[in-house]
Design an enzyme around this catalytic site. Structure first.
Site, short mmCIF file in Angstrom:
data_model
loop_
_atom_site.label_atom_id
_atom_site.label_comp_id
_atom_site.label_asym_id
_atom_site.label_seq_id
_atom_site.Cartn_x
_atom_site.Cartn_y
_atom_site.Cartn_z
N TRP A 10 48.63 39.97 33.55
CA TRP A 10 49.37 38.76 33.95
C TRP A 10 50.24 39.01 35.18
O TRP A 10 50.75 38.06 35.76
CB TRP A 10 50.25 38.28 32.79
CG TRP A 10 49.48 37.70 31.64
CD1 TRP A 10 48.11 37.66 31.49
CD2 TRP A 10 50.02 37.07 30.48
NE1 TRP A 10 47.78 37.04 30.30
CE2 TRP A 10 48.94 36.67 29.66
CE3 TRP A 10 51.32 36.81 30.03
CZ2 TRP A 10 49.12 36.02 28.44
CZ3 TRP A 10 51.51 36.17 28.81
CH2 TRP A 10 50.42 35.77 28.03
N GLU A 98 48.88 47.68 43.05
CA GLU A 98 50.16 47.10 43.49
C GLU A 98 51.31 48.06 43.22
O GLU A 98 52.26 48.13 43.99
CB GLU A 98 50.37 45.74 42.79
CG GLU A 98 49.40 44.70 43.35
CD GLU A 98 48.94 43.64 42.37
OE1 GLU A 98 49.58 43.46 41.31
OE2 GLU A 98 47.90 43.00 42.65
N GLU A 167 39.25 48.87 40.63
CA GLU A 167 39.68 47.64 41.30
C GLU A 167 39.73 47.90 42.80
O GLU A 167 40.73 48.43 43.31
CB GLU A 167 41.08 47.25 40.81
CG GLU A 167 41.15 47.01 39.32
CD GLU A 167 42.30 46.08 38.95
OE1 GLU A 167 42.02 45.04 38.33
OE2 GLU A 167 43.46 46.36 39.30
N GLY A 234 43.07 39.36 36.78
CA GLY A 234 44.39 38.92 37.23
C GLY A 234 44.51 37.41 37.13
O GLY A 234 44.77 36.85 36.06
N GLY A 235 44.32 36.73 38.25
CA GLY A 235 44.54 35.28 38.33
C GLY A 235 43.86 34.49 37.23
O GLY A 235 44.47 33.58 36.64
P1 13P Z 1 42.60 39.17 40.50
O1 13P Z 1 41.68 38.95 39.33
O2 13P Z 1 43.65 38.12 40.64
O3 13P Z 1 41.86 39.46 41.75
O4 13P Z 1 43.44 40.51 40.15
C1 13P Z 1 42.76 41.64 39.74
C2 13P Z 1 43.76 42.64 39.27
O5 13P Z 1 44.52 43.18 40.05
C3 13P Z 1 43.81 42.92 37.84
O6 13P Z 1 44.60 44.04 37.58
#
Ligand code: 13P
Length: 251
Positions: A10, A98, A167, A234-235
């Site tokens: 999240w 991140e 990722e 993620g999103g």
């Molecule tokens: P998104 O699915 O928003 O590209 O993010 C991926 C992510 O960083 C999951 O940890």
């Protein structure tokens, strides 16, 4: 046999109230829909206790997005692995790009975090992945190998408790997903790196998830690849219907 897993990350989204409501929606959907994979949500620290109260962790696993690299003490603002475990959570995302990029996490801090997570019976979802420049200059296999090797102080028994998430940083939140073939090639490479260190059996039993703009519309193609064992989302994990669309890609 390794598990197929769809895990939501999240990130820094939702209030506690919104998060409890989203978790409740995912839980209700899982109860009423057949699914062929393990499903996990990883939430902000503040959400763990109230979310644990509205889900059945036999159906929907719960994790944090990080933990501290120290056991306890004078580390203002940090949350330890023991604290995460005491919420009832069973997973923790470690080494997300991140965190590596904005908070200076490196192999040394990640080794410490992984040790503490395992000591507190948390399953680490350990993230690796190259940045765009490394994809373009062709060093991506070496970059990811070095990130996986940060775990190679672990005993075989401990390593077998780790989930890996590949990722590619250029695919996170950009809408630009890796192709299924790019994901498969990297996952096979990671599995080989693990096999070279721990042997074929442990490598074959390690779940390797793909993350980066994974959506209901592309999940099925990605998950159909032999070395892609699910996704870190993620999103699309922020809407129960989208998240369930990805879970259902295993049906
Ligand atoms: P998104 O699915 O928003 O590209 O993010 C991926 C992510 O960083 C999951 O940890």
């Amino acid at each position: 046999m390794r598990k197929n897993i769809v895990a939501g990350n999240w990130k820094m989204n939702t209030t506690v109230q919104e998060g409890v409501s989203l978790a409740g929606e995912v839980m209700a959907a899982l109860k009423s829909t057949a699914h062929n994979c393990d499903v996990v949500i990883c939430t902000p620290f503040t959400h763990l206790v109230p979310v644990a109260g509205v889900i059945d962790q036999n159906i929907l696993g719960l994790g944090a997005e990080n933990c501290a690299d120290h056991t306890s003490g004078a580390y203002t603002g940090e949350v330890s692995a023991q604290m995460v475990a005491s919420t009832g959570a069973n997973y923790v995302i470690l080494g997300h790009s991140e965190r590596r990029q904005y908070y200076g996490e490196n192999n040394e801090t990640l080794k410490a975090k992984t040790r503490l997570a395992l000591d507190n019976n948390l399953t680490p979802i350990f993230c690796v992945g190259e940045v765009l420049e490394e994809r373009e200059n062709g060093t991506y296999n070496d970059v990811v190998k070095a990130q996986v090797e940060a775990l190679f102080d672990l005993s075989a028994d401990d390593f077998s408790k780790i989930v890996i998430a590949y990722e590619p940083v250029w695919a996170i939140g950009t809408g630009k997903t890796a192709t299924a073939d790019q994901a498969q090639d990297m996952h096979a490479h990671i599995r080989q790196v693990i096999a070279d260190k721990y042997g074929k059996e442990i490598a074959e039993n390690t779940s390797i998830l793909y993350g980066g703009s994974c959506k209901p519309g592309n999940a099925r193609e990605l998950f159909a690849k032999p070395d892609v064992d699910g996704g870190l989302i993620g999103g699309a994990a922020l809407k129960a219907a989208d998240f369930m669309g990805i879970v259902e890609a295993f049906n």
